[in-house]
Design a protein around this motif. Structure first.
Motif, PDB file in Angstrom:
ATOM      1  N   ALA A 448       0.854  -1.194   0.000  1.00 27.43           N
ATOM      2  CA  ALA A 448       0.000   0.000   0.000  1.00 27.43           C
ATOM      3  C   ALA A 448       0.884   1.236   0.000  1.00 27.43           C
ATOM      4  N   ILE A 449       0.269   2.370  -0.268  1.00 26.31           N
ATOM      5  CA  ILE A 449       0.976   3.655  -0.216  1.00 26.31           C
ATOM      6  C   ILE A 449       0.282   4.525   0.817  1.00 26.31           C
ATOM      7  N   VAL A 450       1.071   5.026   1.777  1.00 23.70           N
ATOM      8  CA  VAL A 450       0.508   5.789   2.889  1.00 23.70           C
ATOM      9  C   VAL A 450       1.216   7.130   3.024  1.00 23.70           C
ATOM     10  N   ASP A 451       0.615   8.004   3.835  1.00 25.90           N
ATOM     11  CA  ASP A 451       1.257   9.283   4.136  1.00 25.90           C
ATOM     12  C   ASP A 451       2.145   9.115   5.377  1.00 25.90           C
ATOM     13  N   ALA A 453       1.675   9.702   8.336  1.00 24.13           N
ATOM     14  CA  ALA A 453       0.983   9.238   9.546  1.00 24.13           C
ATOM     15  C   ALA A 453       0.502   7.798   9.396  1.00 24.13           C
ATOM     16  N   GLY A 454       0.840   7.165   8.259  1.00 23.65           N
ATOM     17  CA  GLY A 454       0.456   5.778   8.046  1.00 23.65           C
ATOM     18  C   GLY A 454      -0.943   5.599   7.478  1.00 23.65           C
ATOM     19  N   GLN A 455      -1.542   6.691   6.985  1.00 29.16           N
ATOM     20  CA  GLN A 455      -2.885   6.618   6.410  1.00 29.16           C
ATOM     21  C   GLN A 455      -2.800   6.417   4.898  1.00 29.16           C
ATOM     22  N   ASP A 456      -3.674   5.575   4.343  1.00 31.71           N
ATOM     23  CA  ASP A 456      -3.689   5.338   2.899  1.00 31.71           C
ATOM     24  C   ASP A 456      -3.896   6.635   2.130  1.00 31.71           C
ATOM     25  N   VAL A 457      -3.176   6.767   1.006  1.00 37.39           N
ATOM     26  CA  VAL A 457      -3.385   7.937   0.146  1.00 37.39           C
ATOM     27  C   VAL A 457      -4.136   7.475  -1.104  1.00 37.39           C
ATOM     28  N   PRO A 458      -4.896   8.365  -1.736  1.00 41.32           N
ATOM     29  CA  PRO A 458      -5.640   7.961  -2.932  1.00 41.32           C
ATOM     30  C   PRO A 458      -4.703   7.695  -4.108  1.00 41.32           C
ATOM     31  N   ASN A 459      -5.149   6.857  -5.043  1.00 43.08           N
ATOM     32  CA  ASN A 459      -4.389   6.612  -6.266  1.00 43.08           C
ATOM     33  C   ASN A 459      -4.129   7.933  -6.971  1.00 43.08           C
ATOM     34  N   GLY A 460      -2.925   8.044  -7.529  1.00 45.53           N
ATOM     35  CA  GLY A 460      -2.550   9.283  -8.199  1.00 45.53           C
ATOM     36  C   GLY A 460      -1.786  10.229  -7.292  1.00 45.53           C
ATOM     37  N   GLY A 462       1.331  10.570  -4.546  1.00 46.49           N
ATOM     38  CA  GLY A 462       2.533   9.875  -4.089  1.00 46.49           C
ATOM     39  C   GLY A 462       2.575   9.730  -2.584  1.00 46.49           C
ATOM     40  N   GLY A 463       3.329   8.760  -2.103  1.00 46.97           N
ATOM     41  CA  GLY A 463       3.474   8.557  -0.672  1.00 46.97           C
ATOM     42  C   GLY A 463       4.560   7.548  -0.374  1.00 46.97           C
ATOM     43  N   ILE A 464       4.441   6.915   0.769  1.00 49.11           N
ATOM     44  CA  ILE A 464       5.456   5.989   1.278  1.00 49.11           C
ATOM     45  C   ILE A 464       4.964   4.564   1.033  1.00 49.11           C
ATOM     46  N   LEU A 465       5.835   3.736   0.456  1.00 46.29           N
ATOM     47  CA  LEU A 465       5.472   2.338   0.180  1.00 46.29           C
ATOM     48  C   LEU A 465       5.599   1.510   1.454  1.00 46.29           C
ATOM     49  N   VAL A 466       4.524   0.780   1.783  1.00 46.46           N
ATOM     50  CA  VAL A 466       4.537  -0.096   2.966  1.00 46.46           C
ATOM     51  C   VAL A 466       3.927  -1.442   2.587  1.00 46.46           C
ATOM     52  N   VAL A 467       4.125  -2.429   3.466  1.00 44.58           N
ATOM     53  CA  VAL A 467       3.432  -3.713   3.337  1.00 44.58           C
ATOM     54  C   VAL A 467       2.653  -3.898   4.636  1.00 44.58           C
TER      55      VAL A 467
END
Length: 651
Positions: A448-451, A453-460, A462-467
């Motif tokens: 997933a991609i999060v900000d 604070a660890g919250q999901d960001v919408p498609n389109g 950018g953010g931080i890649l996590v599993v």
């Protein structure tokens, strides 16, 4: 929407995962019954000496345990199973030496070689739980050494043959190695390079009292210093040893290997991998990502000193009974057609290499049209792969058109030392490909991609890649440093439960495809090799002339990223020829301290570095200067803004 390339229908027809419906069904199974999904795969793909009853223990998260009450042996899974399933006489390895000589070994011969070496190691008192450092070039012996350690339950740590004595010494000390397996010399690009001499130098630096044995493979016949009671030739160790060796049955969580990777602090991190979960994913990704078939000739051009050489040379291919090419040399010797000539000669069908190599071969073909892939018969190829860093769309298209003839799917694989195997990649029979995108996570990988604070960001966005969920082949710990493991990969800032990949990423609004945008920390990725900026800075500052240094990465057409160092000397800032001479001296210094791959491509001298009033170096500004861009950010917090103009000039 970006240009999309569909898998060829003929490829999909026989693929392990033939279409997106099959991919989505696997994903749905993992979502619905995570433990059942992984348990089924582990039972189907590995041979267990003691079957597991527990799939995943999350009680001490993030120190996850997979299949932990089961017992197996990795060497048995990679070798003995192939003696019993009809592969005994099948070629396991086609070894092509730097000079072109070819050696073939069958699974039966490889099994015997590994058993004799394993028995030899046992005769020296080496066994379960001991650590063995392997400092070798690409060779059948290097792979056999890894499998022999696995057979007796010893944990290996392979150190890339390009690393310096100091880097080797640090890794020996951290691992507490009882033995080092090396060679007299390595042969690369027509040159002989010492290995045993570097081991001697590393041990002479001190702190390596744990090492009782140095085992030397005679590769070139070059002269070596022999230390009695410590040094032994590999052939002498193996002579007279039985051709059978009872495997050491270990728990699935037993450490198979430690692989040191640079972190964003000065000390290398010993990434610790398990036996069962790691091997499961290496085998499964061979079947899924590479769609391996019994008659394939597979070639991964990586070195065993990196994780790609562990997962996709030593363990993955042997676990599935593949025939593979192992290559000792470099892609440009004796000329830049070497890769294409090797594919033609051995009828390679699956080719897995790095974007750096592809870019350098594009350049070579432009300079010398005789080494263009069109001059070679590459008709045996059916699948191409890319590893080490994101591949830029231009290089992807060249690879697809000129190497694969527009008929081979390209699997652009995203993964890391810490993940153990592929995480996000096209499935060659199922996934429509987009140049520059690693597309979608493999089934069971909850990326997933999060900000911040660890919250999901919408498609389109950018953010931080996590599993979001653990997976079997994940890093288990940092050797001797559980606190660093936890803070590096499961930081509290993200809630303490998300695995932090350390990369930025973005998902397409149209397809949901992932594109990796680069590192979010101070780790550089040069030619697919990860190096910490702190490690290089520490090496520079160790030079008696240097007062201070800051290292950043800058985009590079060939290597993906190159190293740019900003240096403050203990003497007046040099200019002209003096600056060029000192820059060369410092580049060579870093090569000696860490290894040639860590050499800064560019060194700039300044009277100082850009710092805030609290003394923090403003690396973001240095990154802008390294790229040759003008600074648009606010510099009001800088103590010395005038220094920026000085550092903007390359030597």
């Amino acid at each position: 929407m970006q240009n999309t390339y569909l898998p060829p229908a003929a490829f999909s027809a026989s693929a392990a995962i033939p279409d997106m419906a099959a991919y989505e069904a696997l994903c749905a199974h993992a979502e619905r019954d995570y433990q059942g999904y992984w348990g089924k795969l582990a039972r189907e793909n590995l041979a267990w000496h003691v079957p597991f009853t527990r799939v995943l223990d999350e009680s001490e998260a993030p120190f996850y345990r997979w299949f932990d009450d089961g017992k197996l042996n990795v060497s048995y899974n990679c070798l003995d199973r192939n003696l019993h399933n009809g592969n005994a006489g099948k070629t396991a390895i086609i070894f092509e030496a730097d000079g072109g000589a070819v050696t073939r070994v069958t699974y039966r011969e490889l099994h015997e070689r590994v058993c004799r070496l394993a028995n030899g190691l046992r005769s020296r008192g080496i066994g379960k739980g001991d650590r063995v450092v392997i400092y070798m070039a690409m060779s059948i012996e290097g792979v056999a050494a890894m499998l022999a350690c696995a057979r007796i339950g010893a944990t290996h740590s392979v150190v890339f043959g390009g690393f310096s004595a100091k880097a080797l010494q640090e890794r020996i000390i951290d691992a507490g190695a009882v033995a080092v397996i090396t060679a007299d010399e390595q042969q690369r690009g027509g040159k002989r390079l010492p290995l045993k001499a570097i081991v001697d130098e590393a041990l002479a630096l001190g702190g390596c009292a744990s090492v009782k044995d140095v085992i030397i493979y005679r590769r070139t016949g070059g002269g070596v210093t022999h230390v009695s009671d410590r040094d032994i030739w590999l052939h002498d160790l193996m002579e007279g040893q039985p051709a059978e060796c009872e495997p050491e049955w270990v728990g699935a969580e037993h450490p198979l290997f430690i692989l040191y990777t640079s972190g964003s602090t000065g000390t290398p991190k010993g990434v610790q991998h398990s036996s069962g979960g790691y091997l499961l994913w290496a085998a499964l990704t061979m079947k899924w990502s590479f769609d391996i078939k019994p008659d394939d000739v597979y070639w991964c051009t990586a070195d065993i000193g990196w994780v790609t050489g562990h997962s996709y040379i030593a363990y993955g291919p042997t676990a599935v009974g593949a025939t593979q090419v192992i290559f000792e040399g470099v892609p440009t010797y004796p000329d830049a057609g070497r890769f294409w000539e090797t594919i033609e000669k051995h009828r390679v069908s699956i080719f897995y290499t790095a974007p750096t190599a592809i870019r350098s071969l594009i350049k070579a073909a432009e300079l010398d049209p005789t080494v263009h892939p069109k001059n070679y018969d590459l008709s045996s190829l059916r699948l191409l792969g890319s590893v080490g860093e994101p591949i830029n769309p231009e290089a992807w298209l060249w690879y697809y058109r000129h190497v694969g003839g527009e008929r081979c799917p390209v699997v652009d694989t995203f993964w890391q030392t810490e993940t153990g195997g592929h995480m996000i990649t096209p499935l060659p029979g199922a996934t429509p490909m987009v140049p520059g995108s690693c597309t979608l996570p493999l089934p069971g990988i909850m990326a997933a991609i999060v900000d911040e604070a660890g919250q999901d960001v919408p498609n389109g966005q950018g953010g931080i890649l996590v599993v979001k969920r653990p997976w079997p082949s994940m890093i288990r710990n940092i050797w001797n440093n559980p606190k660093r493991y936890q803070s590096s990969y499961f930081p509290e800032e993200l809630g303490g439960t998300l695995y932090l990949a350390g990369d930025g990423a973005i998902r397409s609004k149209d397809t949901g495809y992932f594109t990796i945008t680069g590192r979010i920390d101070d780790v550089l990725n040069v030619s697919g090799h990860r190096m910490g900026t702190m490690e290089i800075e520490s090496a520079l500052v160790a030079n008696p002339l240097v007062a201070e240094a800051a290292v950043v990465g800058k985009p590079d057409e060939t290597t993906g990223e190159s190293i740019c160092a900003f240096v403050v000397l203990k003497q007046a800032r040099p200019t002209g020829d003096e600056a060029r001479k000192l820059a060369l001296e410092l580049r060579n210094w870093v090569a000696k301290e860490i290894g040639p791959i860590a050499k800064p491509k560019e060194i700039r001298f300044g009277d100082n570095l850009p710092k805030t009033r609290s003394g923090k170096i403003m690396r973001r500004l240095l990154r802008v200067l390294a790229k040759g861009e003008s600074i648009s950010q606010d510099v009001s917090t800088l103590e010395n803004p005038a220094i920026l103009e000085q550092l903007a000039k390359a030597v």
